[in-house]
Design a protein around this motif. Sequence first.
Motif, mmCIF file in Angstrom:
data_model
loop_
_atom_site.group_PDB
_atom_site.id
_atom_site.type_symbol
_atom_site.label_atom_id
_atom_site.label_comp_id
_atom_site.label_asym_id
_atom_site.label_seq_id
_atom_site.Cartn_x
_atom_site.Cartn_y
_atom_site.Cartn_z
ATOM 1 N N ASP A 1 10.580 30.249 -52.333
ATOM 2 C CA ASP A 1 11.791 31.047 -51.999
ATOM 3 C C ASP A 1 12.183 30.656 -50.437
ATOM 4 N N ALA A 2 11.312 30.495 -49.694
ATOM 5 C CA ALA A 2 11.673 30.387 -48.121
ATOM 6 C C ALA A 2 12.381 28.962 -48.109
ATOM 7 N N GLU A 3 11.812 27.941 -48.831
ATOM 8 C CA GLU A 3 12.576 26.816 -48.743
ATOM 9 C C GLU A 3 13.922 26.694 -49.365
ATOM 10 N N LEU B 1 19.867 27.211 -48.147
ATOM 11 C CA LEU B 1 21.144 27.796 -48.423
ATOM 12 C C LEU B 1 21.740 28.267 -47.333
ATOM 13 N N GLN B 2 21.060 28.810 -46.107
ATOM 14 C CA GLN B 2 21.535 29.024 -44.815
ATOM 15 C C GLN B 2 22.120 27.658 -44.230
ATOM 16 N N LEU C 1 24.978 28.595 -41.413
ATOM 17 C CA LEU C 1 24.738 29.803 -40.424
ATOM 18 C C LEU C 1 23.802 28.894 -39.400
ATOM 19 N N PRO C 2 23.546 29.751 -38.198
ATOM 20 C CA PRO C 2 22.758 29.045 -36.915
ATOM 21 C C PRO C 2 21.465 29.279 -37.213
ATOM 22 N N HIS D 1 12.232 37.440 -39.576
ATOM 23 C CA HIS D 1 13.061 37.452 -40.507
ATOM 24 C C HIS D 1 14.292 36.368 -40.249
ATOM 25 N N TYR D 2 14.789 35.997 -41.283
ATOM 26 C CA TYR D 2 15.933 35.092 -41.354
ATOM 27 C C TYR D 2 17.397 35.766 -41.369
ATOM 28 N N TRP D 3 18.099 35.006 -40.873
ATOM 29 C CA TRP D 3 19.558 35.636 -40.766
ATOM 30 C C TRP D 3 20.081 36.315 -42.144
#
Length: 277
Positions: free
Chosen positions: A83-85, A90-91, A96-97, A245-247
């Motif tokens: 899911d992280a990949e 997606l980001q 997204l930065p 955490h991710y954005w």
Amino acid sequence: NQSPREQYRLTDRVAAVAAPDVDEGAPLGWWRRLEEEVLGARVHVPGRLWSGIVEITVLGAVFLLYELGRHAVRAREQLAFDDAELLLALQKNLLLPRETTVQGWLLGHETLIHAANVYYVSVHFPATILFLVYLWLCRPAVYGWARTALVSTTIVALLLHVTFPLAPPRMMPGFVDTMEVYGPTAYGEGTESVTNQFAAMPSLHAAWAIVVGMVLFCAVRRRWRWVFLLHPALTVLVVVATANHYWLDVVAAGLLVWCIVIAQRPWRPLRVRCSET
């Protein structure tokens, strides 16, 4: 001595005087409307001791739900990394930065990165507990609304953690686990039984901080109340800079809180008179 009912009626009159007329079209008019909702909240408490027992029971039930969720995702480690990949891809597509950019700003300053770690480890739970205690003791007309918002946000977030386990950035290649490198860490030996390291989406750190800052901003009618918004702003910076955490985790937290705020209005009107309880 005044009865609890008389005290709440007095709080009602004070709130009615403190809340100005709202210009629907004015800038920040939605903030003013939210202030009226928060200030107009009512909670009928039959007794302080009984109320305290009920509140502790509710919070204990939420913690039990967290424990059940933690055990549910323990065997889904590979799915969390998959899911992280997907989230990183997606980001990237959303332009997204990268979180590493924020990390890079702080990694050159060991004192700042250490302070960010301390903020992440030490502020989240104590600040939220102090917030609830303050409202329960000093702002009972606001407490019920705030507690419901926090509990609802937490329950929905925990359900999302179970259905969408997500490895945090610090576990992914290219990121620095600042807590492990610089300390202090929230995930040392002995914490496995009480933490879920795959509960990244949405960020409860960010969600709770948004609720705390929003409610205090609305409830404390002082010119310096803008300082309360520093807590969610700093929390967002810290969770990203420490690679916890991710954005999109933060964006999801903000959207979740907003949905909870909207949902509380039609299903449980915030302006409930004591005589109706």
